[in-house]
Design an enzyme around this catalytic site. Structure first.
Site, PDB file in Angstrom:
ATOM      1  N   GLU A  20      10.455  -8.391   4.734  1.00 60.82           N
ATOM      2  CA  GLU A  20      10.032  -9.439   3.767  1.00 60.82           C
ATOM      3  C   GLU A  20      10.588 -10.717   3.108  1.00 60.82           C
ATOM      4  O   GLU A  20      10.092 -11.439   2.823  1.00 60.82           O
ATOM      5  CB  GLU A  20       8.975  -9.043   2.313  1.00 60.82           C
ATOM      6  CG  GLU A  20       7.878  -8.307   3.319  1.00 60.82           C
ATOM      7  CD  GLU A  20       6.742  -7.598   2.639  1.00 60.82           C
ATOM      8  OE1 GLU A  20       6.834  -7.976   1.261  1.00 60.82           O
ATOM      9  OE2 GLU A  20       5.309  -7.448   3.737  1.00 60.82           O
ATOM     10  N   ASN A  67      -0.286   1.289   8.784  1.00 55.13           N
ATOM     11  CA  ASN A  67      -0.433   2.908   8.840  1.00 55.13           C
ATOM     12  C   ASN A  67      -0.658   4.197   7.799  1.00 55.13           C
ATOM     13  O   ASN A  67      -1.154   4.364   7.778  1.00 55.13           O
ATOM     14  CB  ASN A  67       0.843   3.286   9.361  1.00 55.13           C
ATOM     15  CG  ASN A  67       1.536   3.253  10.762  1.00 55.13           C
ATOM     16  OD1 ASN A  67       1.322   4.169  11.215  1.00 55.13           O
ATOM     17  ND2 ASN A  67       1.989   2.324  10.889  1.00 55.13           N
ATOM     18  N   THR A  68      -0.552   3.253   6.380  1.00 54.37           N
ATOM     19  CA  THR A  68      -0.652   3.627   5.081  1.00 54.37           C
ATOM     20  C   THR A  68      -2.697   4.068   5.001  1.00 54.37           C
ATOM     21  O   THR A  68      -2.674   5.273   4.576  1.00 54.37           O
ATOM     22  CB  THR A  68      -0.328   3.386   3.749  1.00 54.37           C
ATOM     23  OG1 THR A  68       0.889   2.932   4.571  1.00 54.37           O
ATOM     24  CG2 THR A  68       0.019   4.218   2.772  1.00 54.37           C
ATOM     25  N   THR A  79       3.892  -1.181  10.209  1.00 58.18           N
ATOM     26  CA  THR A  79       3.411  -2.081  11.660  1.00 58.18           C
ATOM     27  C   THR A  79       4.498  -3.274  10.830  1.00 58.18           C
ATOM     28  O   THR A  79       4.521  -4.070  11.780  1.00 58.18           O
ATOM     29  CB  THR A  79       1.957  -2.688  11.050  1.00 58.18           C
ATOM     30  OG1 THR A  79       1.292  -2.817   9.384  1.00 58.18           O
ATOM     31  CG2 THR A  79       1.240  -1.792  12.010  1.00 58.18           C
ATOM     32  N   HIS A  80       5.299  -3.397  10.014  1.00 58.75           N
ATOM     33  CA  HIS A  80       6.984  -4.371   9.411  1.00 58.75           C
ATOM     34  C   HIS A  80       8.000  -3.789  10.410  1.00 58.75           C
ATOM     35  O   HIS A  80       8.373  -4.622  11.188  1.00 58.75           O
ATOM     36  CB  HIS A  80       6.907  -3.981   8.163  1.00 58.75           C
ATOM     37  CG  HIS A  80       6.138  -4.618   6.967  1.00 58.75           C
ATOM     38  ND1 HIS A  80       4.674  -4.139   6.850  1.00 58.75           N
ATOM     39  CD2 HIS A  80       6.266  -5.279   6.672  1.00 58.75           C
ATOM     40  CE1 HIS A  80       4.319  -5.173   6.072  1.00 58.75           C
ATOM     41  NE2 HIS A  80       5.079  -6.040   6.163  1.00 58.75           N
ATOM     42  N   TYR A  93       0.652  -1.126   0.309  1.00 56.30           N
ATOM     43  CA  TYR A  93      -0.287  -0.413  -0.199  1.00 56.30           C
ATOM     44  C   TYR A  93       0.440   1.435  -0.285  1.00 56.30           C
ATOM     45  O   TYR A  93       0.557   2.232  -0.259  1.00 56.30           O
ATOM     46  CB  TYR A  93      -0.887   0.256   1.389  1.00 56.30           C
ATOM     47  CG  TYR A  93      -2.393  -1.194   1.480  1.00 56.30           C
ATOM     48  CD1 TYR A  93      -2.414  -1.657  -0.035  1.00 56.30           C
ATOM     49  CD2 TYR A  93      -3.157  -0.831   2.111  1.00 56.30           C
ATOM     50  CE1 TYR A  93      -3.833  -2.472   0.342  1.00 56.30           C
ATOM     51  CE2 TYR A  93      -4.235  -2.050   2.156  1.00 56.30           C
ATOM     52  CZ  TYR A  93      -4.569  -2.184   1.529  1.00 56.30           C
ATOM     53  OH  TYR A  93      -5.490  -3.263   1.296  1.00 56.30           O
ATOM     54  N   GLY A  94       1.644   0.903   0.519  1.00 51.04           N
ATOM     55  CA  GLY A  94       3.199   1.823   0.684  1.00 51.04           C
ATOM     56  C   GLY A  94       2.828   3.511  -0.765  1.00 51.04           C
ATOM     57  O   GLY A  94       3.607   4.646  -0.362  1.00 51.04           O
TER      58      GLY A  94
HETATM   59  N1  DGL Z   1       1.993  -1.998   6.613  1.00 49.09           N
HETATM   60  C1  DGL Z   1       1.865  -1.234   5.977  1.00 49.09           C
HETATM   61  C2  DGL Z   1       1.789   0.061   7.130  1.00 49.09           C
HETATM   62  O1  DGL Z   1       1.824   0.074   7.929  1.00 49.09           O
HETATM   63  C3  DGL Z   1       2.916  -0.648   5.004  1.00 49.09           C
HETATM   64  C4  DGL Z   1       3.492  -2.504   4.125  1.00 49.09           C
HETATM   65  C5  DGL Z   1       2.716  -2.040   2.811  1.00 49.09           C
HETATM   66  O2  DGL Z   1       3.675  -1.096   2.118  1.00 49.09           O
HETATM   67  O3  DGL Z   1       2.090  -2.376   2.330  1.00 49.09           O
HETATM   68  O4  DGL Z   1       1.558   1.266   6.470  1.00 49.09           O
END
Ligand code: DGL
Length: 275
Positions: free
Chosen positions: A162, A79-80, A195-196, A47-48
């Site tokens: 990852e 977060n995104t 969250t990673h 999603y980033g």
């Molecule tokens: N887990 C996503 C966050 O907390 C980041 C991973 C992504 O880019 O999808 O923003």
């Protein structure tokens, strides 16, 4: 008539993939009697670097799916998505259900950090999308305008984690290269705005010689979730609830690293909710 949630219903948690499992793990530890339905949108990961529109439409669909699966509360464990889709998820739910709350991973941290008078300068790291949204500095300054907030996009950290580069020369070099930037000089605290990142929290603390408070949202968010459920009389008392983990596209990567994030063997179901 709009449906009202009950305590026996599950908690719905979603993320773009595995990252949100760090939050789900904190929820499981703090609320062992709650059933969790976790949705990882691996079909649209990451999603980033997606547009706000895309993130909003994915999140809306996932929220509808979790509600259709009877969830009593939705936790946006990304977060995104918290930066771009909190309002749309809230309004989607409000049109169909009464009293179902939405929790995101940004506001609980903002509330927590702005109360700590010892901080003067706080850093935030996250995906390009989260940092571009300005959500952390805007929300922090709204609550405490004396706090200086500096943000840095650190997009290589998600693929690095990852791909399993965590305790080696590659991860050390990437972490050092990001965190040694001038922007992050003299910070008192660093918010892990993705969250990673809890997976590499110790390496980050070590980089700062343990002098900087490295703040990860999972514990704070789980505590906030518990207090919302308690206030609404929605805490479950079920013994050994069986969690469900659903992904929108099967990837071997997800299966392999999900265990590291959740700290337990998990069984994945694949469901393309866009079909
Ligand atoms: N887990 C996503 C966050 O907390 C980041 C991973 C992504 O880019 O999808 O923003």
């Amino acid at each position: 008539m709009k449906k009202v949630p009950t305590a026996e219903q599950p908690i719905g948690i979603f993320d773009s993939g595995v990252g949100g499992l760090t939050v789900a793990a904190a929820v499981r530890r703090l609320l062992p009697n709650e059933k969790i339905i976790y949705f990882g949108d691996t079909a649209h990961l990451p999603y980033g670097d997606k547009s706000a529109n895309s993130i909003q439409s994915y999140s809306q669909k996932i929220a509808e799916f979790l509600i259709d699966n009877d969830c009593k509360i939705i936790l946006i464990a990304c977060n995104t998505a918290s930066a771009y889709a909190n309002e749309i998820v809230k309004s989607t739910i409000a049109t169909r259900f009464a009293g179902i709350k939405v929790v995101n991973v940004i506001d609980p941290i903002v509330n927590n950090i702005t109360k700590k008078r010892k901080y003067k300068r706080v850093g935030v790291i996250g995906t390009k999308g989260t940092i571009r949204s300005g959500s952390y500095p805007q929300r922090i300054i709204q609550q405490n305008h004396r706090l200086e907030v500096v943000s840095l996009a650190t997009p290589l950290l998600v693929p690095m984690i990852e791909e399993g580069f965590i305790y080696d020369d590659i991860s050390n070099a990437i972490i050092r290269s990001y965190l040694s930037q001038d922007k992050l000089k003299n910070i008192d605290a660093l918010i892990l705005g993705c969250t990673h990142y809890p997976i590499i929290k110790n390496q980050i603390r070590k980089f700062f010689n343990f002098d900087v408070d490295v703040i990860d949202s999972s514990q704070v968010v789980a505590t906030q979730l518990r207090s919302i459920l308690a206030d609404a009389n929605l805490l479950n008392s079920a013994e050994n609830p069986e969690h469900q983990f659903i992904i929108s596209d099967y990837t071997e990567m997800f299966e392999n690293i999900a265990r590291m994030f959740f700290d337990e063997e998990i069984h994945l179901q694949c469901k393309n909710i866009w079909k």
